[in-house]
Design a protein around this motif. Structure first.
Motif, PDB file in Angstrom:
ATOM      1  N   UNK A 110       0.808  -1.212   0.000  1.00 39.82           N
ATOM      2  CA  UNK A 110       0.000   0.000   0.000  1.00 39.82           C
ATOM      3  C   UNK A 110       0.841   1.261   0.000  1.00 39.82           C
ATOM      4  N   UNK A 111       0.255   2.356  -0.460  1.00 32.84           N
ATOM      5  CA  UNK A 111       0.956   3.637  -0.502  1.00 32.84           C
ATOM      6  C   UNK A 111       1.042   4.285   0.869  1.00 32.84           C
ATOM      7  N   UNK A 112       0.467   3.653   1.890  1.00 31.73           N
ATOM      8  CA  UNK A 112       0.584   4.168   3.254  1.00 31.73           C
ATOM      9  C   UNK A 112       1.738   3.525   4.002  1.00 31.73           C
ATOM     10  N   UNK A 113       2.601   2.768   3.279  1.00 31.59           N
ATOM     11  CA  UNK A 113       3.739   2.131   3.909  1.00 31.59           C
ATOM     12  C   UNK A 113       3.409   0.829   4.590  1.00 31.59           C
ATOM     13  N   UNK A 114       2.217   0.285   4.332  1.00 29.75           N
ATOM     14  CA  UNK A 114       1.784  -0.970   4.944  1.00 29.75           C
ATOM     15  C   UNK A 114       1.415  -1.983   3.868  1.00 29.75           C
ATOM     16  N   UNK A 115       1.545  -3.275   4.211  1.00 27.20           N
ATOM     17  CA  UNK A 115       1.130  -4.320   3.285  1.00 27.20           C
ATOM     18  C   UNK A 115      -0.388  -4.315   3.177  1.00 27.20           C
ATOM     19  N   UNK A 116      -0.877  -4.436   1.950  1.00 24.57           N
ATOM     20  CA  UNK A 116      -2.311  -4.410   1.717  1.00 24.57           C
ATOM     21  C   UNK A 116      -2.877  -5.773   1.371  1.00 24.57           C
ATOM     22  N   UNK A 117      -2.035  -6.767   1.131  1.00 22.47           N
ATOM     23  CA  UNK A 117      -2.534  -8.100   0.840  1.00 22.47           C
ATOM     24  C   UNK A 117      -1.412  -9.033   0.430  1.00 22.47           C
ATOM     25  N   UNK A 118      -1.620 -10.344   0.642  1.00 19.82           N
ATOM     26  CA  UNK A 118      -0.635 -11.339   0.273  1.00 19.82           C
ATOM     27  C   UNK A 118       0.360 -11.586   1.386  1.00 19.82           C
TER      28      UNK A 118
END
Length: 327
Positions: free
Chosen positions: A293-301
């Motif tokens: 994610x563009x927030x510096x966090x993983x978004x999936x997987x």
């Protein structure tokens, strides 16, 4: 003076033991040391392996040595904790989202981290002042046998601290990458995107977290010699058309000059010859995929295998558009 030396020294011993054992179980890497500002000359694999062992040896020395030897051990611990404090403070000043693996598991550097390290410097300094009054051979360990009620009390405090500070379960965060609403992305179990170096196809070395914060990245880990990767490589352009909200990038293990897949123009390939990205994101197998994610966090997987990657891409599309993509 004995009472004054006993508690701070025992606290320092406990912290060094916990830190050393945790680092042995979850070793840091060169990228982690670089993020903390460790000079390049010291970022050597043998030093990284020796670091936790040195902490354990220092803890043992402070536990069983008193007099001038105990003062020397406590002084070394004070200097070590002071260096740790300066490093995390500088990392926090230069990179607001910096992290450290102070106790094995990499965690964000916060104000609490700075206060904790400052407190440990103070405890080590108190140990320097008082440990000289303990027996030359026996040190704090010998004092502990004389003051067993204090020992039991401090042990109870230590056990309580460990129980209270168990790692929390991953937090469910609904913050979405920029340009994608919370409702579109849905809820994911989020972890921080690792701030590790990755080489772009044109030779530029990038910070993976910083790169993902420019635009969400669908990262496809593939290999030139992997037959099962071929369908994923061939479908990369289709994924880009399907998901214009994300940057779809191929991650390969070889360097740009050694990879026939290297792309020096957009869409760039990403190269991970040292395995920093794969190890940090737990993507040892190919093909696999993860959404950053563009927030510096993983978004999936991550997910592994072409069928699961196809399903993963379809899930992302559905979360954005409310419907499954055409077959």
């Amino acid at each position: 003076m004995i009472y004054f030396a006993f508690a701070p020294a025992l606290i320092v011993v406990g912290v060094l033991l916990v830190s050393g054992i945790a680092k042995l179980r979850t070793p840091d890497d060169e990228a982690g040391w670089a993020e903390l500002g460790v000079p390049a000359v010291l970022r050597r694999p043998w030093l990284m392996r020796l670091h936790p062992i040195a902490e354990i040896v220092l803890a043992a020395a402070l536990l069983v040595l008193g007099g001038v030897l105990g003062v020397l051990a406590a002084s070394v611990a004070t200097v070590l904790f002071a260096v740790y404090l300066v490093m995390v403070w500088r990392a926090k000043q230069s990179t607001p989202d910096a992290s450290c693996a102070c106790f094995g598991e990499r965690k964000p550097i916060t104000t609490r981290t700075l206060l904790r390290n400052a407190w440990l410097v103070l405890m080590a300094a108190f140990a320097v002042v008082g440990v000289g009054s303990t027996p030359l051979l026996g040190g704090v360990a010998a004092v502990a046998t004389w003051l067993w009620p204090w020992t039991l009390g401090l042990a109870a405090v230590a056990v309580t601290f460990v129980l209270v500070n168990q790692p929390a379960a991953p937090e469910v965060v609904t913050a979405a990458p920029s340009g994608i609403s919370d409702e579109e992305l849905g809820e994911y179990l989020r972890a921080r995107t690792p701030a590790v170096p990755v080489t772009r196809g044109d030779g530029a070395v990038m910070n993976l977290r910083a790169l993902s914060m420019e635009k969400p990245i669908l990262l496809l880990s593939v290999s030139e010699t992997c037959g099962s990767c071929t369908p994923v490589i061939e479908r990369a352009d289709a994924y880009r058309e399907l998901l214009p909200e994300a940057s779809v990038q191929l991650l390969v293990r070889s360097t740009p000059d050694a990879s026939p897949m290297a792309s020096a123009i957009e869409p760039f390939t990403l190269h991970d010859p040292d395995g920093y990205v794969r190890d940090s994101l737990e993507m040892p197998r190919t093909p696999s995929a993860v959404l950053l994610g563009a927030d510096g966090l993983l978004a999936g997987g991550p997910v592994v295998g072409h069928p699961d990657i196809e399903e993963f891409v379809a899930d992302i599309y559905e979360s954005l558009h409310g419907t499954r993509p055409d077959a």
